[in-house]
Design an enzyme around this catalytic site. Structure first.
Site, PDB file in Angstrom:
ATOM      1  N   ASN A   1       8.959  -0.397  -4.248  1.00 57.09           N
ATOM      2  CA  ASN A   1       8.558  -1.344  -5.292  1.00 57.09           C
ATOM      3  C   ASN A   1       7.984  -0.546  -6.453  1.00 57.09           C
ATOM      4  OD1 ASN A   1       7.657  -3.416  -6.867  1.00 57.09           O
ATOM      5  ND2 ASN A   1       5.973  -4.038  -5.510  1.00 57.09           N
ATOM      6  N   TRP A   2       8.799  -0.387  -7.487  1.00 54.36           N
ATOM      7  CA  TRP A   2       8.363   0.430  -8.630  1.00 54.36           C
ATOM      8  C   TRP A   2       7.341  -0.300  -9.495  1.00 54.36           C
ATOM      9  CZ3 TRP A   2      13.425   3.022 -10.982  1.00 54.36           C
ATOM     10  CH2 TRP A   2      13.974   3.879 -10.020  1.00 54.36           C
ATOM     11  N   LYS A   3       7.243  -1.606  -9.331  1.00 58.08           N
ATOM     12  CA  LYS A   3       6.364  -2.429 -10.183  1.00 58.08           C
ATOM     13  C   LYS A   3       6.677  -2.143 -11.663  1.00 58.08           C
ATOM     14  CE  LYS A   3       2.927  -2.083  -6.584  1.00 58.08           C
ATOM     15  NZ  LYS A   3       1.593  -2.398  -6.152  1.00 58.08           N
TER      16      LYS A   3
ATOM     17  N   HIS B   1       5.155 -11.454  -4.239  1.00 60.26           N
ATOM     18  CA  HIS B   1       4.258 -10.298  -4.147  1.00 60.26           C
ATOM     19  C   HIS B   1       2.848 -10.764  -4.520  1.00 60.26           C
ATOM     20  CE1 HIS B   1       2.409  -6.411  -4.925  1.00 60.26           C
ATOM     21  NE2 HIS B   1       3.390  -5.879  -4.214  1.00 60.26           N
TER      22      HIS B   1
ATOM     23  N   GLU C   1       0.667  -9.532  -6.301  1.00 59.16           N
ATOM     24  CA  GLU C   1       0.342  -9.394  -7.734  1.00 59.16           C
ATOM     25  C   GLU C   1       0.890 -10.583  -8.521  1.00 59.16           C
ATOM     26  OE1 GLU C   1       1.955  -5.450  -8.125  1.00 59.16           O
ATOM     27  OE2 GLU C   1       0.346  -4.702  -6.844  1.00 59.16           O
TER      28      GLU C   1
ATOM     29  N   GLU D   1       1.740  -7.761   3.648  1.00 56.03           N
ATOM     30  CA  GLU D   1       0.987  -6.857   2.787  1.00 56.03           C
ATOM     31  C   GLU D   1      -0.460  -7.325   2.684  1.00 56.03           C
ATOM     32  OE1 GLU D   1       3.802  -4.564   0.084  1.00 56.03           O
ATOM     33  OE2 GLU D   1       3.237  -6.355  -0.999  1.00 56.03           O
TER      34      GLU D   1
ATOM     35  N   GLY E   1      -2.307  -0.488  -2.994  1.00 59.03           N
ATOM     36  CA  GLY E   1      -2.724   0.387  -4.091  1.00 59.03           C
ATOM     37  C   GLY E   1      -4.159   0.881  -3.968  1.00 59.03           C
TER      38      GLY E   1
ATOM     39  N   SER F   1      -0.338   0.859   0.894  1.00 57.06           N
ATOM     40  CA  SER F   1      -0.654   2.291   0.933  1.00 57.06           C
ATOM     41  C   SER F   1       0.114   3.062   2.012  1.00 57.06           C
ATOM     42  CB  SER F   1      -2.166   2.492   1.084  1.00 57.06           C
ATOM     43  OG  SER F   1      -2.846   1.920  -0.017  1.00 57.06           O
TER      44      SER F   1
ATOM     45  N   GLY G   1       4.767   0.930  -2.613  1.00 52.94           N
ATOM     46  CA  GLY G   1       4.511   0.989  -4.056  1.00 52.94           C
ATOM     47  C   GLY G   1       4.369   2.433  -4.514  1.00 52.94           C
ATOM     48  N   GLY G   2       3.141   2.900  -4.622  1.00 50.20           N
ATOM     49  CA  GLY G   2       2.830   4.221  -5.185  1.00 50.20           C
ATOM     50  C   GLY G   2       3.712   5.350  -4.676  1.00 50.20           C
TER      51      GLY G   2
HETATM   52  C1  PEP Z   1       3.330  -2.785  -2.982  1.00 51.51           C
HETATM   53  O1  PEP Z   1       3.576  -2.590  -4.144  1.00 51.51           O
HETATM   54  O2  PEP Z   1       3.825  -3.758  -2.421  1.00 51.51           O
HETATM   55  C2  PEP Z   1       2.469  -1.845  -2.266  1.00 51.51           C
HETATM   56  C3  PEP Z   1       2.321  -1.997  -0.986  1.00 51.51           C
HETATM   57  O3  PEP Z   1       1.873  -0.859  -3.008  1.00 51.51           O
HETATM   58  P1  PEP Z   1       1.192   0.482  -2.442  1.00 51.51           P
HETATM   59  O4  PEP Z   1       2.177   1.104  -1.501  1.00 51.51           O
HETATM   60  O5  PEP Z   1       0.947   1.330  -3.660  1.00 51.51           O
HETATM   61  O6  PEP Z   1      -0.083   0.082  -1.751  1.00 51.51           O
END
Ligand code: PEP
Length: 253
Positions: A9-11, A97, A99, A169, A175, A215, A236-237
């Site tokens: 997930n590049w967001k 998501h 967010e 999640e 994050g 994470s 994500g990251g």
């Molecule tokens: C996400 O974007 O869904 C996510 C889990 O981010 P991260 O891996 O950065 O916590």
């Protein structure tokens, strides 16, 4: 075996050029996925066509939208419909998501509409659920996610729920560098499977891929993905760094 999925997930990160290079670097690693494994890149919408063409010749690599609108079409300036996604051969879409739920006030009922529209166009939703920290602290996370599933998914038929993709999640782990422990992840994934079995049947529940998100990094993916009911991750990251995401893909069961 259930589908095991590494979903990036590049967001709202990376320029087009950076995104293209990242894909080149990851695909350049030439990781051959087994038939039950899949890697999905949820990229910003202006990069979908490029991503589609990058993955086109790769077995089990796919592009996903990060969102779609909950109405079919019309005067909704700036929004993207599932029909538009279908017209450029996008086969997956992240729905709900945390967010989007938080910053764009997306409700369980809007998400049910999005899921329906996706399924109508043969786009597989990657449906996100998960509890905020205060709910985890109160110990009511099981009830919280059950309501998310009930209100957004449980109108679907057993046939539609078969092979469905859910991402659990915990919001407090997204994050933040905090991950759920393997016990917390396994416990919740088993719980999700059991409520799906209760609503449908255990055969359906056993086909649903439940990804963990929060994470996931190259150095903890093995432990998390090793849990019996965890079928990969939504990342994500760490999906923004080629070497890290390559490691995560290689960790799939
Ligand atoms: C996400 O974007 O869904 C996510 C889990 O981010 P991260 O891996 O950065 O916590």
């Amino acid at each position: 075996m259930r589908k095991q999925i590494a979903a990036a997930n590049w967001k709202m990160n990376l320029t087009y050029q950076q995104g293209e290079k990242l894909l080149d670097d990851i695909l350049g690693a030439e990781i051959v996925l087994k038939p039950h494994q899949q890697t999905i890149f949820a990229v910003p919408s202006p990069y979908l066509l490029m991503t589609r063409s990058e993955v086109e010749t790769e077995q089990n690599y796919e592009a996903a939208a990060q969102n779609c609108y909950h109405k079919k079409s019309g005067a909704y300036t700036g929004e993207i419909s599932v029909e538009m996604l279908r017209s450029i051969n996008v086969n997956y879409c992240v729905i709900g998501h945390s967010e989007r739920r938080e910053y764009f006030s997306e409700t369980n009922s809007m998400l049910a509409d999005k899921v329906n529209l996706c399924l109508e166009k043969n786009i597989a939703p990657i449906f996100c659920c998960g509890e905020p920290l205060n709910i985890r602290d109160a110990g009511t996370q099981n009830e919280f996610v059950a309501v998310q599933l009930k209100e957004s998914l449980f109108h679907l038929s057993a046939e539609q729920m078969k092979n469905f993709i859910i991402a659990y999640e915990p919001i407090w782990a997204i994050g933040t560098g905090k991950t759920a422990t393997t016990e917390q992840a396994q416990e919740m994934h088993a719980h999700l499977r059991s409520i799906i079995a209760g609503q449908y049947n255990s055969e359906v529940a056993e086909t649903v891929s439940i990804l963990y998100g929060g994470s996931v990094k190259a150095n903890n993916a093995k432990e998390i993905f090793g849990c019996k009911d965890v079928d990969g991750g939504l990342v994500g990251g760490a999906s923004l760094v080629a070497a890290d995401f390559i490691e995560i893909i290689k960790t799939l069961k």
